[in-house]
Design an enzyme around this catalytic site. Structure first.
Site, mmCIF file in Angstrom:
data_model
loop_
_atom_site.group_PDB
_atom_site.id
_atom_site.type_symbol
_atom_site.label_atom_id
_atom_site.label_comp_id
_atom_site.label_asym_id
_atom_site.label_seq_id
_atom_site.Cartn_x
_atom_site.Cartn_y
_atom_site.Cartn_z
ATOM 1 N N CYS A 183 0.822 -1.214 0.000
ATOM 2 C CA CYS A 183 0.000 0.000 0.000
ATOM 3 C C CYS A 183 0.851 1.257 0.000
ATOM 4 O O CYS A 183 0.492 2.268 -0.612
ATOM 5 C CB CYS A 183 -0.944 -0.002 1.194
ATOM 6 S SG CYS A 183 -0.095 -0.080 2.798
ATOM 7 N N HIS A 189 -2.253 1.396 7.025
ATOM 8 C CA HIS A 189 -2.537 1.364 5.590
ATOM 9 C C HIS A 189 -2.213 2.715 4.967
ATOM 10 O O HIS A 189 -2.534 3.768 5.529
ATOM 11 C CB HIS A 189 -4.011 1.031 5.382
ATOM 12 C CG HIS A 189 -4.390 0.765 3.959
ATOM 13 N ND1 HIS A 189 -3.698 -0.106 3.141
ATOM 14 C CD2 HIS A 189 -5.406 1.266 3.194
ATOM 15 C CE1 HIS A 189 -4.277 -0.144 1.954
ATOM 16 N NE2 HIS A 189 -5.303 0.683 1.951
ATOM 17 N N ASN A 193 -8.029 4.456 -2.727
ATOM 18 C CA ASN A 193 -7.490 3.240 -2.133
ATOM 19 C C ASN A 193 -6.826 2.384 -3.213
ATOM 20 O O ASN A 193 -6.863 2.733 -4.396
ATOM 21 C CB ASN A 193 -8.612 2.467 -1.426
ATOM 22 C CG ASN A 193 -8.090 1.529 -0.355
ATOM 23 O OD1 ASN A 193 -6.880 1.350 -0.186
ATOM 24 N ND2 ASN A 193 -9.001 0.915 0.386
#
EC number: 3.4.22.-
Length: 360
Positions: A154, A289, A310
């Site tokens: 991520c 994240h 995302n």
């Protein structure tokens, strides 16, 4: 010594698309074991999920609990956001946490003794107030939503989203850049699928530049650095800065000027099955994240939000995005979004021999 493991109208259309890409269900589907099994089979077919019989039976029990949770939540008439039966449907929350939100960013930063916000903030003295809303997607500075898969990269996707944004703002060209180059080559402190930090990735790109997604495509796993591509950068940056911590006004000022990399806690059930609306759900500040803020705005009833890109694919959320509540009483922001924000700086031209005509 081993290194630590880090880690408007358009929105309405996105909401409808997110619903279409998830598996809808009704009370009738929940009425019996048989109907639930049929729903599970429909879900598996939609997501092409293969299971042997023993695993299928075990996963079915997880699936039932998740469906029940989603259904009960969506019965709340006053909830500003909805959940959906997405690709994480037969995954326990613990499995989801470990595979998709496993980068303990804040913890590993403190392990290395790194202090944030010791430098300057280039947008601190900007004269005019930021616009009431902005969406860098509408301005052409955001590439399509990507999917990190079951790789803890991520941090690379967050970094690349911000670099893609500032490159478009400065050059007028939107170029899809390579997360895989960071996964394979940025290994001095970052650890590929085992996590990393965006600040380290910015430092790598400042030193080496970055090539395109087309030239160095994503592989969803750690690989050997392609040194020939490492020596042929297409896009460059000149540094990076941190947004003052725990200050949503400063974060808003930064986002008004470019997409921003941030860290959040994204491991709860609400995130796992988020579908649409402004996320106001329960979450803490155990940052796990990396994502990118690409805009902000407010709903008709005045609820303020961040537009967050995302890296879990287009099916999740509002076609890969989540709107997160903005301006809450906790200065750290919803899910810690104001704690660890940073952005690339670009003042120089890209390498002369680069070709920034890339597919998007």
């Amino acid at each position: 010594m081993a290194k630590p493991k880090f880690i408007a109208l358009a929105l309405v259309a996105l909401s409808f698309l997110s619903i279409a890409q998830s598996i809808p269900f009704t009370e009738k589907d929940l009425a019996s074991e048989d109907s639930l099994w049929n729903l599970y089979e429909k879900w598996r077919t939609h997501h092409t999920v293969a299971r042997d019989l023993d695993e299928k039976n075990r996963r079915f029990n997880v699936f039932k609990e998740n469906v029940k949770f989603i259904h009960e939540f969506n019965q709340k008439k006053d909830a500003p956001y909805k959940l959906a039966l997405n690709k994480f449907g037969d995954m326990t929350n613990q499995e989801f946490r470990s595979k998709y939100a496993g980068s303990k960013i804040q913890h590993h930063r403190s392990q290395r003794g790194i202090q944030k916000n010791t430098g300057s903030f280039m947008y601190e003295n900007v004269g005019s107030l930021p616009a009431a809303s902005i969406d860098w997607r509408a301005k052409g500075a955001v590439t399509g939503v990507k999917d990190q898969g079951q790789c803890g990269s991520c941090w690379a996707f967050s970094t690349i989203a911000s670099v893609e944004g500032i490159n478009q703002i400065k050059t007028g060209e939107l170029v899809s850049l390579s997360e895989q180059e960071l996964v394979d080559c940025d290994t001095s402190y970052n650890e590929g699928c085992n996590g990393g930090l965006m600040d380290y990735a910015f430092e790598f790109i400042q030193k080496n530049g970055i090539t395109t997604e087309d030239s160095y495509p994503y592989a969803e796993q750690d690989g050997t650095c392609a040194s020939n591509l490492l020596n042929s950068p297409v896009v460059s940056i000149d540094g990076h800065q941190d947004v003052p911590a725990n200050n949503e006004n400063a974060l808003m000022q930064a986002v008004a000027n470019q997409p921003i990399s941030v860290s959040i806690e994204a491991s709860g059930y609400g995130f796992q099955f988020y579908s649409e609306g402004v996320f106001t759900g329960r979450c803490g500040t155990e940052l796990d994240h990396g994502v990118a803020i690409v805009g902000y705005g407010a709903t008709r009833d005045g609820t303020k939000y961040w537009i967050v890109k995302n890296s879990w694919g287009e099916e999740w959320g509002e076609s890969g995005y989540i709107r997160m509540q903005r301006g809450i009483s906790d200065k750290r922001g919803k899910c810690g979004i104001a704690m660890e924000a940073s952005y690339p700086i670009k003042t120089s031209a890209n390498p002369k021999n680069s070709s920034t005509r890339d597919e998007l």
